[in-house]
Design a protein around this motif. Structure first.
Motif, PDB file in Angstrom:
ATOM      1  N   TRP A 185      -4.609   1.342  -6.101  1.00 58.09           N
ATOM      2  CA  TRP A 185      -4.466   2.699  -5.568  1.00 58.09           C
ATOM      3  C   TRP A 185      -3.523   3.564  -6.400  1.00 58.09           C
ATOM      4  O   TRP A 185      -3.683   4.785  -6.474  1.00 58.09           O
ATOM      5  CB  TRP A 185      -3.974   2.639  -4.120  1.00 58.09           C
ATOM      6  CG  TRP A 185      -5.049   2.244  -3.164  1.00 58.09           C
ATOM      7  CD1 TRP A 185      -5.231   1.030  -2.573  1.00 58.09           C
ATOM      8  CD2 TRP A 185      -6.132   3.059  -2.705  1.00 58.09           C
ATOM      9  NE1 TRP A 185      -6.352   1.031  -1.772  1.00 58.09           N
ATOM     10  CE2 TRP A 185      -6.920   2.270  -1.833  1.00 58.09           C
ATOM     11  CE3 TRP A 185      -6.515   4.383  -2.940  1.00 58.09           C
ATOM     12  CZ2 TRP A 185      -8.066   2.763  -1.208  1.00 58.09           C
ATOM     13  CZ3 TRP A 185      -7.655   4.874  -2.311  1.00 58.09           C
ATOM     14  CH2 TRP A 185      -8.406   4.069  -1.453  1.00 58.09           C
ATOM     15  N   GLU A 196      -3.550   8.160  -3.045  1.00 54.17           N
ATOM     16  CA  GLU A 196      -3.027   7.029  -2.259  1.00 54.17           C
ATOM     17  C   GLU A 196      -2.382   7.481  -0.955  1.00 54.17           C
ATOM     18  O   GLU A 196      -2.599   6.887   0.114  1.00 54.17           O
ATOM     19  CB  GLU A 196      -2.018   6.246  -3.108  1.00 54.17           C
ATOM     20  CG  GLU A 196      -1.460   5.023  -2.423  1.00 54.17           C
ATOM     21  CD  GLU A 196      -0.524   4.241  -3.333  1.00 54.17           C
ATOM     22  OE1 GLU A 196      -0.173   3.120  -2.965  1.00 54.17           O
ATOM     23  OE2 GLU A 196      -0.144   4.769  -4.408  1.00 54.17           O
ATOM     24  N   SER A 200      -3.696   5.852   5.161  1.00 54.82           N
ATOM     25  CA  SER A 200      -2.761   4.852   5.694  1.00 54.82           C
ATOM     26  C   SER A 200      -3.106   3.505   5.067  1.00 54.82           C
ATOM     27  O   SER A 200      -4.165   3.341   4.444  1.00 54.82           O
ATOM     28  CB  SER A 200      -2.897   4.758   7.216  1.00 54.82           C
ATOM     29  OG  SER A 200      -4.175   4.227   7.555  1.00 54.82           O
ATOM     30  N   LEU A 201      -2.220   2.514   5.238  1.00 49.30           N
ATOM     31  CA  LEU A 201      -2.493   1.172   4.707  1.00 49.30           C
ATOM     32  C   LEU A 201      -3.768   0.603   5.313  1.00 49.30           C
ATOM     33  O   LEU A 201      -4.562  -0.060   4.629  1.00 49.30           O
ATOM     34  CB  LEU A 201      -1.308   0.249   4.979  1.00 49.30           C
ATOM     35  CG  LEU A 201      -0.027   0.570   4.205  1.00 49.30           C
ATOM     36  CD1 LEU A 201       1.101  -0.384   4.614  1.00 49.30           C
ATOM     37  CD2 LEU A 201      -0.264   0.475   2.698  1.00 49.30           C
ATOM     38  N   GLN A 204      -6.665   2.224   3.646  1.00 54.46           N
ATOM     39  CA  GLN A 204      -6.832   1.680   2.299  1.00 54.46           C
ATOM     40  C   GLN A 204      -7.573   0.352   2.336  1.00 54.46           C
ATOM     41  O   GLN A 204      -8.475   0.100   1.524  1.00 54.46           O
ATOM     42  CB  GLN A 204      -5.461   1.503   1.633  1.00 54.46           C
ATOM     43  CG  GLN A 204      -4.789   2.795   1.227  1.00 54.46           C
ATOM     44  CD  GLN A 204      -3.430   2.549   0.597  1.00 54.46           C
ATOM     45  OE1 GLN A 204      -3.142   1.463   0.091  1.00 54.46           O
ATOM     46  NE2 GLN A 204      -2.578   3.556   0.621  1.00 54.46           N
ATOM     47  N   GLU A 205      -7.196  -0.502   3.279  1.00 59.38           N
ATOM     48  CA  GLU A 205      -7.860  -1.800   3.400  1.00 59.38           C
ATOM     49  C   GLU A 205      -9.318  -1.628   3.809  1.00 59.38           C
ATOM     50  O   GLU A 205     -10.193  -2.366   3.347  1.00 59.38           O
ATOM     51  CB  GLU A 205      -7.121  -2.679   4.418  1.00 59.38           C
ATOM     52  CG  GLU A 205      -5.843  -3.302   3.882  1.00 59.38           C
ATOM     53  CD  GLU A 205      -6.097  -4.162   2.656  1.00 59.38           C
ATOM     54  OE1 GLU A 205      -6.955  -5.068   2.731  1.00 59.38           O
ATOM     55  OE2 GLU A 205      -5.457  -3.929   1.613  1.00 59.38           O
ATOM     56  N   GLU A 284       3.249  -4.753  -5.261  1.00 60.26           N
ATOM     57  CA  GLU A 284       2.192  -5.329  -4.406  1.00 60.26           C
ATOM     58  C   GLU A 284       0.883  -5.501  -5.174  1.00 60.26           C
ATOM     59  O   GLU A 284       0.187  -6.519  -5.019  1.00 60.26           O
ATOM     60  CB  GLU A 284       1.954  -4.438  -3.188  1.00 60.26           C
ATOM     61  CG  GLU A 284       0.907  -5.011  -2.232  1.00 60.26           C
ATOM     62  CD  GLU A 284       0.627  -4.100  -1.045  1.00 60.26           C
ATOM     63  OE1 GLU A 284      -0.224  -4.478  -0.218  1.00 60.26           O
ATOM     64  OE2 GLU A 284       1.255  -3.022  -0.950  1.00 60.26           O
TER      65      GLU A 284
END
Length: 306
Positions: A185, A196, A200-201, A204-205, A284
């Protein structure tokens, strides 16, 4: 200038790749190989039938299984497919495809081949490393399509999300061409804007999973995938033959991890001119990259530990 390409494997992907090379006039000669020699002859005949409608003449040869015809090829594409296509995890194909590649590559090298190997056969990263080992060629002359197709799928997915052309999206999917791949990202841009922080996380997933599953969904619907990977492969071949020095996310040798894995590299007429640094990835993302390398490495060792 004669530019000869060999395609080993004339299933859906190999045949669509040949079609792309002919319609785009990318090379001057294509030699097709497959165990099903009647199919090879038919594919070659049909490609010849369309030559009057394309911009540049391409010589089409049905090689069957006569690998001596590849002695003076500039680039060979390994496009062998498994007999069973509906497998969500590409690693499930390894036993079958690795055996075929380990049989064919020595025959090609015995014929005197001294060009570039590009691999499509899945699991792409593992098979690419097997080709490098079996051929003995320098690491710069063996690469796989890697995450080039996954990156195309990421751009398509985000293009649909933002309602823009996928060419307006830049950035990369990295790691294995398979389950452990990830969207980097930190590299993704819409024009010049980093996207990015727009997600939100959890989002993104979700988007990462949409990209990863895109191929599987196509496979379920039509029984195979071929247009995307054939187009990506044709573009990579064009970059090499044009000595274009373009950056693409392909499966290349990571010397530090001792594994072939999808990451950006500069391609030119020699194959891989330079593997680019991953220094701009987040902590990460680097962790995900390391985990993906481990998945590929373990699968490679399974082949050579028996």
């Amino acid at each position: 200038m004669n530019q000869k390409i060999g395609i080993v494997g004339c299933g859906h992907v190999g045949s669509d790749l040949a079609f792309s090379l002919v319609t785009q006039g990318i090379c001057s000669e294509i030699i097709l190989f497959d165990q099903a020699e009647e199919k090879v002859a038919s594919e070659a005949m049909e490609l010849r039938d369309m030559l009057s409608a394309v911009q540049r003449h391409t010589k089409i040869v049905a090689g069957g299984t006569d690998y001596t015809l590849l002695a003076d090829a500039d680039l060979i594409v390994m496009a062998i497919g498994p007999t069973t296509l509906l497998r969500e995890d590409r690693m499930e194909e390894l036993k079958e495809t690795s055996a075929a590649v380990r049989s064919i590559v020595p025959q090609i090298m015995k014929a005197g081949f001294d060009g570039i190997f590009m691999n499509i056969t899945n699991p792409c990263d593992v098979i690419t490393q097997i080709i490098a080992k079996e051929s003995g060629l320098g690491k710069e002359r063996v690469f796989g399509t890697g995450t080039a197709l996954d990156t195309m799928r990421m751009r398509s997915t985000l293009g649909e999300h933002f309602d823009v052309a996928p060419t307006s999206i830049t950035g990369y999917v990295l790691g294995e061409h398979g389950e452990s791949q990830f969207i980097a990202w930190s590299s993704v841009r819409l024009a010049n804007e980093a996207v990015e922080k727009r997600f939100s996380l959890a989002e993104q997933e979700m988007l990462k999973e949409q990209v990863r599953a895109r191929g599987w969904n196509i496979l379920l619907g039509k029984g195979w995938t071929s247009f995307g990977i054939a187009t990506a492969a044709a573009e990579l071949i064009s970059i090499v033959l044009r000595d274009a020095h373009e950056v693409m996310p392909v499966s290349v040798y990571d010397e530090k991890r001792d594994v072939y894995v999808g990451r950006p590299a500069i391609l030119n007429k020699s194959g891989i001119k330079e593997v680019l640094s991953l220094a701009d990835l987040t902590i990460e993302e680097l962790e995900r990259y390391e985990k993906s390398c481990l998945v590929i490495k373990q699968a490679f060792h399974e082949v050579y530990s028996k």
